[in-house]
Scaffold this motif. Structure first.
Motif, short mmCIF file in Angstrom:
data_model
loop_
_atom_site.label_atom_id
_atom_site.label_comp_id
_atom_site.label_asym_id
_atom_site.label_seq_id
_atom_site.Cartn_x
_atom_site.Cartn_y
_atom_site.Cartn_z
N PHE A 50 0.84 -1.20 0.00
CA PHE A 50 0.00 0.00 0.00
C PHE A 50 0.88 1.25 0.00
O PHE A 50 1.88 1.32 0.70
CB PHE A 50 -0.89 0.01 1.26
N SER A 51 0.48 2.23 -0.79
CA SER A 51 1.22 3.49 -0.84
C SER A 51 0.26 4.67 -0.94
O SER A 51 -0.61 4.69 -1.83
CB SER A 51 2.15 3.48 -2.06
N LEU A 52 0.40 5.62 -0.04
CA LEU A 52 -0.34 6.88 -0.14
C LEU A 52 0.43 7.78 -1.10
O LEU A 52 1.55 8.17 -0.82
CB LEU A 52 -0.46 7.55 1.23
N VAL A 53 -0.15 8.10 -2.22
CA VAL A 53 0.49 8.93 -3.23
C VAL A 53 0.28 10.41 -2.92
O VAL A 53 1.17 11.23 -3.10
CB VAL A 53 -0.08 8.59 -4.64
N LYS A 54 -0.92 10.71 -2.43
CA LYS A 54 -1.29 12.09 -2.09
C LYS A 54 -2.19 12.03 -0.86
O LYS A 54 -3.18 11.29 -0.85
CB LYS A 54 -2.04 12.70 -3.28
N LYS A 55 -1.84 12.78 0.18
CA LYS A 55 -2.61 12.68 1.42
C LYS A 55 -2.88 14.05 2.06
O LYS A 55 -3.06 14.16 3.27
CB LYS A 55 -1.89 11.78 2.41
N LYS A 56 -2.97 15.06 1.23
CA LYS A 56 -3.11 16.43 1.69
C LYS A 56 -4.25 16.62 2.70
O LYS A 56 -4.10 17.33 3.68
CB LYS A 56 -3.32 17.35 0.49
N THR A 57 -5.38 16.00 2.47
CA THR A 57 -6.55 16.22 3.31
C THR A 57 -6.96 14.99 4.12
O THR A 57 -8.09 14.92 4.60
CB THR A 57 -7.73 16.67 2.43
N LEU A 58 -6.04 14.04 4.30
CA LEU A 58 -6.35 12.83 5.06
C LEU A 58 -6.36 13.12 6.56
O LEU A 58 -5.43 13.71 7.09
CB LEU A 58 -5.32 11.74 4.76
N LYS A 59 -7.42 12.73 7.20
CA LYS A 59 -7.58 12.90 8.65
C LYS A 59 -8.05 11.57 9.22
O LYS A 59 -8.84 10.86 8.61
CB LYS A 59 -8.62 13.99 8.92
N TRP A 60 -7.54 11.23 10.41
CA TRP A 60 -7.92 9.99 11.08
C TRP A 60 -8.83 10.30 12.25
O TRP A 60 -8.57 11.21 13.03
CB TRP A 60 -6.69 9.23 11.54
N PHE A 61 -9.92 9.53 12.38
CA PHE A 61 -10.88 9.66 13.45
C PHE A 61 -10.89 8.37 14.26
O PHE A 61 -11.07 7.28 13.70
CB PHE A 61 -12.28 9.93 12.87
N LYS A 62 -10.69 8.48 15.56
CA LYS A 62 -10.72 7.31 16.44
C LYS A 62 -12.20 6.96 16.66
O LYS A 62 -12.90 7.59 17.44
CB LYS A 62 -10.02 7.62 17.76
N SER A 63 -12.65 5.92 15.95
CA SER A 63 -14.07 5.57 15.98
C SER A 63 -14.45 4.64 17.14
O SER A 63 -15.63 4.45 17.42
CB SER A 63 -14.49 4.95 14.65
N SER A 64 -13.45 4.05 17.77
CA SER A 64 -13.68 3.22 18.95
C SER A 64 -12.35 3.08 19.69
O SER A 64 -11.34 3.65 19.28
CB SER A 64 -14.22 1.83 18.55
N LYS A 65 -12.35 2.30 20.74
CA LYS A 65 -11.14 2.13 21.55
C LYS A 65 -9.97 1.59 20.73
O LYS A 65 -8.83 2.01 20.93
CB LYS A 65 -11.46 1.17 22.70
N ASN A 66 -10.24 0.69 19.78
CA ASN A 66 -9.17 0.02 19.05
C ASN A 66 -9.06 0.35 17.56
O ASN A 66 -8.14 -0.10 16.91
CB ASN A 66 -9.34 -1.50 19.19
N PHE A 67 -10.00 1.13 17.04
CA PHE A 67 -10.02 1.36 15.59
C PHE A 67 -10.09 2.84 15.24
O PHE A 67 -10.62 3.65 16.00
CB PHE A 67 -11.22 0.65 14.95
N GLU A 68 -9.56 3.16 14.04
CA GLU A 68 -9.66 4.51 13.51
C GLU A 68 -10.02 4.44 12.03
O GLU A 68 -9.76 3.44 11.36
CB GLU A 68 -8.38 5.31 13.74
N ARG A 69 -10.63 5.52 11.55
CA ARG A 69 -11.09 5.60 10.16
C ARG A 69 -10.46 6.82 9.51
O ARG A 69 -10.41 7.89 10.10
CB ARG A 69 -12.61 5.71 10.12
N GLY A 70 -9.99 6.63 8.28
CA GLY A 70 -9.38 7.71 7.53
C GLY A 70 -10.36 8.28 6.52
O GLY A 70 -11.02 7.54 5.80
N PHE A 71 -10.45 9.60 6.48
CA PHE A 71 -11.40 10.26 5.58
C PHE A 71 -10.80 11.55 5.03
O PHE A 71 -9.80 12.06 5.54
CB PHE A 71 -12.72 10.54 6.30
N CYS A 72 -11.41 12.07 3.99
CA CYS A 72 -10.96 13.32 3.38
C CYS A 72 -11.70 14.49 4.03
O CYS A 72 -12.93 14.51 4.08
CB CYS A 72 -11.24 13.30 1.88
#
Length: 140
Positions: A50-72
């Motif tokens: 896996f490779s992030l080519v462009k991540k200018k607006t990537l933000k991570w949200f901790k959706s629970s104790k053990n997991f996070e979700r990446g969104f624009c």
């Protein structure tokens, strides 16, 4: 090296998957329902592929104790899902990819809201605990 490209809706986040990924699993858990739709469709990828080519607006949200979700942060696309302490793999929304990956099954099927009936797929009422990880899609 063979690859699949992906992006968010506004294309401020772009990425590539190389060589292989897990076939797609449909998740009906309440977190996926709240963050995406009635269900989510994810493939899983080893970080080596896996490779992030462009991540200018990537933000991570901790959706629970053990997991996070990446969104624009610009267009709102929900793209990634991962265990916080797992640096080896990432789940990627199949809708963000430029190629179709076969669907292999369902998890958290007991929470299913949609009347959509996808037949001939393995169903787990809760987590599959890695059951689907052996179903690899080789990128051509």
């Amino acid at each position: 090296m063979k690859s699949i490209s992906g992006s968010c809706l506004c294309k401020l986040i772009k990425f590539k998957i190389y060589n292989e990924c897990r076939k797609v699993v449909l998740c009906h858990c309440t977190m996926c329902q709240k963050s995406n739709a009635e269900f989510s469709a994810y493939t899983k990828v080893k970080m080596d592929n896996f490779s992030l080519v462009k991540k200018k607006t990537l933000k991570w949200f901790k959706s629970s104790k053990n997991f996070e979700r990446g969104f624009c942060t610009n267009c709102g696309s929900s793209l990634f899902f991962k265990k916080i302490n797992n640096k080896k793999e990432i789940s990627v929304s199949s809708g963000s990819l430029n190629k179709n990956i076969p669907i292999i099954g369902h998890i958290y099927y007991k929470n299913k809201k949609s009347k959509l009936n996808v037949i001939n797929l393995k169903k787990f009422s809760q987590s599959a605990k890695g059951y689907f990880d052996k179903y690899i899609y080789k990128i051509k």
